[in-house]
Motif scaffolding. Structure first.
Motif, PDB file in Angstrom:
ATOM      1  N   HIS A 187      10.453  -3.730  -9.146  1.00  0.00           N
ATOM      2  CA  HIS A 187      12.159  -4.049 -10.563  1.00  0.00           C
ATOM      3  C   HIS A 187      11.902  -3.310 -11.981  1.00  0.00           C
ATOM      4  O   HIS A 187      12.537  -2.207 -12.343  1.00  0.00           O
ATOM      5  CB  HIS A 187      12.030  -5.024 -10.132  1.00  0.00           C
ATOM      6  CG  HIS A 187      13.841  -4.568 -10.356  1.00  0.00           C
ATOM      7  ND1 HIS A 187      14.750  -4.692 -11.041  1.00  0.00           N
ATOM      8  CD2 HIS A 187      14.619  -4.388  -8.958  1.00  0.00           C
ATOM      9  CE1 HIS A 187      15.392  -4.100 -11.428  1.00  0.00           C
ATOM     10  NE2 HIS A 187      15.924  -4.314  -9.879  1.00  0.00           N
ATOM     11  N   GLY A 188      10.738  -3.767 -12.715  1.00  0.00           N
ATOM     12  CA  GLY A 188      10.443  -3.227 -13.517  1.00  0.00           C
ATOM     13  C   GLY A 188       9.671  -1.938 -13.699  1.00  0.00           C
ATOM     14  O   GLY A 188      10.430  -0.866 -14.847  1.00  0.00           O
ATOM     15  N   VAL A 189       9.407  -1.234 -13.211  1.00  0.00           N
ATOM     16  CA  VAL A 189       8.868  -0.165 -13.353  1.00  0.00           C
ATOM     17  C   VAL A 189       9.364   0.839 -12.570  1.00  0.00           C
ATOM     18  O   VAL A 189       9.838   1.800 -13.304  1.00  0.00           O
ATOM     19  CB  VAL A 189       7.540   0.029 -11.815  1.00  0.00           C
ATOM     20  CG1 VAL A 189       7.062   1.222 -11.953  1.00  0.00           C
ATOM     21  CG2 VAL A 189       6.358  -0.570 -12.794  1.00  0.00           C
ATOM     22  N   ALA A 190      10.795   0.804 -11.482  1.00  0.00           N
ATOM     23  CA  ALA A 190      11.616   1.418 -10.958  1.00  0.00           C
ATOM     24  C   ALA A 190      12.681   1.708 -12.204  1.00  0.00           C
ATOM     25  O   ALA A 190      13.197   2.944 -12.525  1.00  0.00           O
ATOM     26  CB  ALA A 190      12.861   0.821 -10.166  1.00  0.00           C
ATOM     27  N   ASP A 191      13.181   0.656 -13.060  1.00  0.00           N
ATOM     28  CA  ASP A 191      14.411   0.732 -13.869  1.00  0.00           C
ATOM     29  C   ASP A 191      13.323   1.731 -15.385  1.00  0.00           C
ATOM     30  O   ASP A 191      14.514   2.627 -15.835  1.00  0.00           O
ATOM     31  CB  ASP A 191      14.457  -1.054 -14.914  1.00  0.00           C
ATOM     32  CG  ASP A 191      15.389  -1.365 -13.411  1.00  0.00           C
ATOM     33  OD1 ASP A 191      15.968  -0.734 -12.410  1.00  0.00           O
ATOM     34  OD2 ASP A 191      15.278  -2.745 -13.858  1.00  0.00           O
ATOM     35  N   ARG A 192      12.414   1.442 -15.582  1.00  0.00           N
ATOM     36  CA  ARG A 192      11.649   2.963 -16.270  1.00  0.00           C
ATOM     37  C   ARG A 192      11.221   3.896 -15.825  1.00  0.00           C
ATOM     38  O   ARG A 192      11.755   4.547 -17.282  1.00  0.00           O
ATOM     39  CB  ARG A 192      10.082   1.439 -17.325  1.00  0.00           C
ATOM     40  CG  ARG A 192      10.796   0.942 -17.251  1.00  0.00           C
ATOM     41  CD  ARG A 192       8.651   0.332 -18.693  1.00  0.00           C
ATOM     42  NE  ARG A 192       8.187   0.378 -17.355  1.00  0.00           N
ATOM     43  CZ  ARG A 192       8.014  -1.283 -16.560  1.00  0.00           C
ATOM     44  NH1 ARG A 192       8.053  -2.183 -17.014  1.00  0.00           N
ATOM     45  NH2 ARG A 192       6.384  -1.226 -15.965  1.00  0.00           N
ATOM     46  N   ALA A 193      11.123   3.916 -14.672  1.00  0.00           N
ATOM     47  CA  ALA A 193      11.192   5.635 -14.217  1.00  0.00           C
ATOM     48  C   ALA A 193      12.643   6.254 -14.515  1.00  0.00           C
ATOM     49  O   ALA A 193      13.251   7.295 -14.719  1.00  0.00           O
ATOM     50  CB  ALA A 193      10.121   5.473 -12.651  1.00  0.00           C
ATOM     51  N   ALA A 194      13.218   4.924 -14.039  1.00  0.00           N
ATOM     52  CA  ALA A 194      14.720   5.714 -14.139  1.00  0.00           C
ATOM     53  C   ALA A 194      15.910   6.075 -15.086  1.00  0.00           C
ATOM     54  O   ALA A 194      16.026   6.815 -15.433  1.00  0.00           O
ATOM     55  CB  ALA A 194      16.135   4.215 -13.414  1.00  0.00           C
ATOM     56  N   LEU A 195      14.932   4.948 -16.731  1.00  0.00           N
ATOM     57  CA  LEU A 195      15.152   5.781 -17.491  1.00  0.00           C
ATOM     58  C   LEU A 195      14.804   7.067 -18.328  1.00  0.00           C
ATOM     59  O   LEU A 195      15.151   7.487 -19.026  1.00  0.00           O
ATOM     60  CB  LEU A 195      14.684   4.570 -18.491  1.00  0.00           C
ATOM     61  CG  LEU A 195      15.022   5.070 -19.744  1.00  0.00           C
ATOM     62  CD1 LEU A 195      16.705   4.507 -20.407  1.00  0.00           C
ATOM     63  CD2 LEU A 195      14.836   3.371 -20.847  1.00  0.00           C
TER      64      LEU A 195
ATOM     65  N   PRO B 256      17.009  12.539 -20.806  1.00  0.00           N
ATOM     66  CA  PRO B 256      17.483  14.177 -21.105  1.00  0.00           C
ATOM     67  C   PRO B 256      19.046  13.867 -21.241  1.00  0.00           C
ATOM     68  O   PRO B 256      19.740  14.666 -22.702  1.00  0.00           O
ATOM     69  CB  PRO B 256      16.686  14.917 -21.106  1.00  0.00           C
ATOM     70  CG  PRO B 256      15.719  14.424 -19.725  1.00  0.00           C
ATOM     71  CD  PRO B 256      15.976  12.943 -19.844  1.00  0.00           C
ATOM     72  N   THR B 257      19.723  13.412 -19.948  1.00  0.00           N
ATOM     73  CA  THR B 257      21.442  13.438 -20.584  1.00  0.00           C
ATOM     74  C   THR B 257      21.863  12.851 -21.436  1.00  0.00           C
ATOM     75  O   THR B 257      22.620  12.567 -22.325  1.00  0.00           O
ATOM     76  CB  THR B 257      21.484  13.120 -19.306  1.00  0.00           C
ATOM     77  OG1 THR B 257      21.043  13.799 -18.186  1.00  0.00           O
ATOM     78  CG2 THR B 257      23.341  12.490 -19.212  1.00  0.00           C
TER      79      THR B 257
ATOM     80  N   GLN C 231      25.092  11.698 -26.850  1.00  0.00           N
ATOM     81  CA  GLN C 231      24.103  11.377 -28.616  1.00  0.00           C
ATOM     82  C   GLN C 231      24.570  12.809 -29.018  1.00  0.00           C
ATOM     83  O   GLN C 231      25.412  12.418 -30.290  1.00  0.00           O
ATOM     84  CB  GLN C 231      23.023  10.522 -28.149  1.00  0.00           C
ATOM     85  CG  GLN C 231      23.222   9.417 -27.289  1.00  0.00           C
ATOM     86  CD  GLN C 231      21.745   8.443 -28.093  1.00  0.00           C
ATOM     87  OE1 GLN C 231      20.760   9.300 -28.980  1.00  0.00           O
ATOM     88  NE2 GLN C 231      21.793   7.237 -27.250  1.00  0.00           N
ATOM     89  N   GLU C 232      23.897  13.316 -28.781  1.00  0.00           N
ATOM     90  CA  GLU C 232      24.356  14.742 -29.866  1.00  0.00           C
ATOM     91  C   GLU C 232      25.679  15.173 -29.781  1.00  0.00           C
ATOM     92  O   GLU C 232      26.283  16.132 -30.882  1.00  0.00           O
ATOM     93  CB  GLU C 232      22.739  16.062 -29.230  1.00  0.00           C
ATOM     94  CG  GLU C 232      23.776  17.259 -30.158  1.00  0.00           C
ATOM     95  CD  GLU C 232      22.483  18.361 -29.991  1.00  0.00           C
ATOM     96  OE1 GLU C 232      22.573  19.806 -30.555  1.00  0.00           O
ATOM     97  OE2 GLU C 232      21.540  17.957 -28.915  1.00  0.00           O
TER      98      GLU C 232
END
Length: 373
Positions: free
Chosen positions: A151-159, A164-165, A170-171
């Protein structure tokens, strides 16, 4: 309100705190008064606010979110340890009753009867919103280490996919933080638009003054410009050519107005004598008839005769008179001006019977006309 209720209580003389406990028990009433009239049935009257937009089944009217009703609240079940409450209220537009209850599993309200929901819900997955963690997932994350690692690996990939978005957002948000720069940019834009509008108004006023218009003019459009470009208005001759033609016409024009030739026998006689360019009969000298004026015959007064009005002479008398048209052209009358313009030879002045006047054929105008031609 609470302070006034607390200090404005009346304790009757027979009130015993050990026996009654409180004024409500003394008066045999509930603290909630009318709201607790059905409390023996497990029903409590509360102020309920509509959680979303609905359509009433009784009157078919729309009831908006936030409309408040006096609803009867009753417990009808539980979801695990969370109680499920049902609310029964009367529509304010008809006699229909609406029943709704809580849904702890979906964190929402469900319509039981009396109305239908205005569907404005969406799927959070389709809307790319952050989804809450399900109860089963929470239990696996707490007990299963391998599931927690995956679950943590999937969350980091989604992050990583969302970085970029998030950076672009933020810009974009940081560009709106400088209030002074935003205000300056907005005021600069307003000044430019105001200047443009002032120039357009001045151009419209100048055009109205030039064309003498009193109607308001609309703003030019691109379609109007394209249509005007297809049309071309031009003159056949330029201004210089027109001025040159006008000067040529004026210089070639005669100084004297053309006189209309008389018609009839007098006109034929004048054409034979070459006197077609004389003045019209309306301009004859006073004391002469129209025919004598057309033939060029005038009556002159004698120098020694008495002054008086001249008598008109008929054309027949003019032809038979001495020095008239009946005599040969080679022997002109004495005192008459010859055709070639030489001075007349002196001679005795003939006299007519009964009048001190003489008939003389005047060819001075015809000779001047022939010379000018």
């Amino acid at each position: 309100m609470g302070e006034r209720k607390g200090v404005n209580k009346y304790y009757p003389p027979d009130f015993d705190p050990a026996k009654h406990g409180s004024l409500n028990k003394y008066h045999h009433s509930h603290p909630l008064r009318e709201r607790a009239r059905k409390l023996s049935q497990g029903i409590l009257v509360i102020r309920f606010e509509m959680p979303y937009n609905i359509w009433c089944d009784g009157c078919k009217n729309h009831i908006g979110m936030g409309v408040r009703y006096n609803a009867e609240k009753k417990k009808v079940g539980t979801y695990y340890t969370t109680p499920i409450y049902r609310f029964r209220m009367k529509c304010h537009l008809c006699v229909n009753y609406i029943e709704m209850q809580t849904d702890p599993a979906g964190c929402d309200y469900v319509i039981v009867s009396g109305a239908r929901r205005k569907e404005e819900r969406w799927d959070m997955r389709d809307n790319e919103q952050v989804l809450p963690t399900e109860r089963e997932d929470k239990a696996k994350l707490e007990t299963d280490a391998m599931y927690r690692l995956e679950h943590g690996v999937a969350d980091r990939a989604a992050l990583q996919r969302a970085v970029p978005t998030l950076a672009s957002l933020q810009e974009a948000q940081s560009a709106w933080k400088d209030d002074f720069a935003l205000n300056s940019m907005l005021r600069r834009r307003f000044r430019e638009e105001k200047k443009t509008l002032r120039e357009e108004e001045e151009e419209a006023a100048a055009l109205q003054a030039k064309a003498g218009l009193s109607i308001p003019l609309v703003r030019e459009a691109e379609e109007d410009r394209r249509l005007a470009a297809l049309l071309k208005y031009h003159s056949l001759d330029s201004y210089e050519d027109k001025q040159k033609m006008k000067r040529t016409e004026i210089s070639s024009r005669s100084w004297f107005p053309p006189a209309p030739a008389p018609s009839g026998k007098a006109g034929d006689a004048l054409r034979k004598l070459g006197l077609g360019g004389r003045a019209p009969p309306g301009r004859a000298a006073p004391g002469t008839s129209a025919a004598s004026a057309c033939l060029g015959i005038v009556r002159r007064r004698s120098r020694d005769g008495p002054e008086g009005p001249a008598e008109p002479v008929a054309p027949e008398q003019a032809e038979t008179a001495p020095g008239g048209l009946g005599e040969p052209s080679g022997a002109p009358e004495a005192g008459a001006a010859p055709r070639d313009g030489s001075p007349a030879s002196p001679g005795p002045a003939p006299t007519a019977s009964g009048h001190n006047t003489s008939l003389v054929a005047d060819y001075s105008d015809s000779s001047s006309d022939s010379e000018s031609t």
